[in-house]
Design a protein around this motif. Structure first.
Motif, short mmCIF file in Angstrom:
data_model
loop_
_atom_site.label_atom_id
_atom_site.label_comp_id
_atom_site.label_asym_id
_atom_site.label_seq_id
_atom_site.Cartn_x
_atom_site.Cartn_y
_atom_site.Cartn_z
N VAL A 39 -32.01 -101.28 115.28
CA VAL A 39 -33.32 -101.89 115.09
C VAL A 39 -33.17 -102.96 114.02
CG1 VAL A 39 -35.72 -101.51 114.41
CG2 VAL A 39 -34.49 -99.73 115.71
N TYR A 40 -33.58 -104.18 114.33
CA TYR A 40 -33.52 -105.29 113.39
C TYR A 40 -34.95 -105.69 113.02
CZ TYR A 40 -28.63 -105.55 114.55
OH TYR A 40 -27.31 -105.23 114.72
N LEU A 41 -35.20 -105.81 111.73
CA LEU A 41 -36.54 -106.10 111.20
C LEU A 41 -36.64 -107.53 110.70
CD1 LEU A 41 -37.04 -102.86 109.08
CD2 LEU A 41 -37.83 -103.29 111.41
N PHE A 42 -37.68 -108.21 111.13
CA PHE A 42 -37.94 -109.58 110.72
C PHE A 42 -39.39 -109.69 110.25
CE2 PHE A 42 -34.93 -109.40 114.18
CZ PHE A 42 -33.85 -110.12 113.67
N TRP A 43 -39.67 -110.67 109.48
CA TRP A 43 -40.99 -111.06 109.02
C TRP A 43 -41.95 -109.90 108.78
CZ3 TRP A 43 -42.46 -115.81 107.33
CH2 TRP A 43 -41.55 -116.83 107.53
N TRP A 44 -42.99 -109.80 109.61
CA TRP A 44 -44.10 -108.87 109.32
C TRP A 44 -43.69 -107.42 109.56
CZ3 TRP A 44 -45.70 -112.38 106.65
CH2 TRP A 44 -45.88 -113.69 107.11
N ALA A 45 -42.77 -107.18 110.47
CA ALA A 45 -42.27 -105.82 110.64
C ALA A 45 -41.48 -105.41 109.40
CB ALA A 45 -41.40 -105.72 111.89
N LEU A 46 -40.67 -106.32 108.89
CA LEU A 46 -39.92 -106.05 107.68
C LEU A 46 -40.87 -105.77 106.52
CD1 LEU A 46 -37.32 -105.92 106.01
CD2 LEU A 46 -37.44 -108.43 105.81
N ARG A 86 -32.92 -92.26 112.72
CA ARG A 86 -31.92 -92.25 111.65
C ARG A 86 -31.19 -90.91 111.56
NH1 ARG A 86 -34.13 -94.20 106.38
NH2 ARG A 86 -32.06 -94.98 105.95
N GLU A 87 -31.90 -89.80 111.74
CA GLU A 87 -31.27 -88.49 111.63
C GLU A 87 -30.34 -88.18 112.80
OE1 GLU A 87 -34.51 -85.76 111.09
OE2 GLU A 87 -34.88 -86.44 109.03
N THR A 92 -29.54 -97.19 113.59
CA THR A 92 -29.59 -97.87 112.29
C THR A 92 -30.76 -98.84 112.26
OG1 THR A 92 -28.13 -99.68 112.98
CG2 THR A 92 -27.08 -97.75 111.96
N VAL A 93 -31.22 -99.14 111.05
CA VAL A 93 -32.29 -100.10 110.82
C VAL A 93 -31.75 -101.14 109.85
CG1 VAL A 93 -34.62 -100.44 109.94
CG2 VAL A 93 -34.06 -98.34 111.20
N GLY A 110 -34.42 -103.04 97.74
CA GLY A 110 -33.98 -101.65 97.61
C GLY A 110 -35.03 -100.65 98.08
N GLU A 111 -36.18 -101.15 98.51
CA GLU A 111 -37.28 -100.29 98.95
C GLU A 111 -37.22 -100.06 100.45
OE1 GLU A 111 -39.47 -99.00 96.70
OE2 GLU A 111 -38.27 -100.02 95.18
N GLY A 112 -37.90 -99.06 100.88
CA GLY A 112 -38.07 -98.82 102.32
C GLY A 112 -36.83 -98.24 102.97
N PRO A 113 -37.02 -97.68 104.14
CA PRO A 113 -35.95 -97.02 104.88
C PRO A 113 -35.11 -98.01 105.69
CG PRO A 113 -38.01 -96.77 106.04
CD PRO A 113 -38.32 -97.51 104.77
#
Length: 136
Positions: A39-46, A86-87, A92-93, A110-113
């Protein structure tokens, strides 16, 4: 010897609850069937992940009828889907460094999963040839 099942890649750009839910549900289904999921996070999802907004359905425009259905039907939250991915050891994210900078959120890195940070060069290498790609 059997060949490993092809991986699934989910690109999450929108931070809308329904889109993030759909993307994580796709990843959860993939890992449940023994496939790797990225899973790749960009902009507002990130931004949603960095802010930890993973627990309560917050539809925009507000949809109390749908939010109530989530609770009464025990539909998993974003956090629950993410934990499953993740478990499993198969998912991976990754956060996009460019989106992190565009949001001015480097102080939240450093925040968030989030399992790691990548730029487009790495994303293109990691996802080359992947057929099962989902953009939300």
């Amino acid at each position: 010897m059997s060949t490993p099942a092809p991986k699934v890649v989910v690109f999450l750009h929108s931070g809308d609850y329904d889109r993030v839910h759909q993307g994580l549900a796709i990843a959860a289904a993939a890992v449940a069937s023994g496939r790797r999921a990225e899973v790749y996070l960009f902009w507002w999802a990130l931004e949603r992940f960095l802010e930890g907004r993973l627990d309560d359905p917050d539809f925009d425009p507000p949809r109390e009828d749908v939010a109530d259905r989530f609770e009464t039907r025990r539909i998993p939250t974003l956090r629950q889907l993410l934990e499953h991915v993740r478990e499993s050891g198969l998912g991976t994210v990754q956060g996009c460094t460019g989106s992190l900078g565009a949001l001015g959120a480097e102080h939240l890195a450093g925040e968030g999963p989030i399992d790691g940070w990548v730029g487009w060069s790495a994303i293109l290498q990691r996802t080359a040839g992947v057929v099962d790609r989902f953009y939300l």
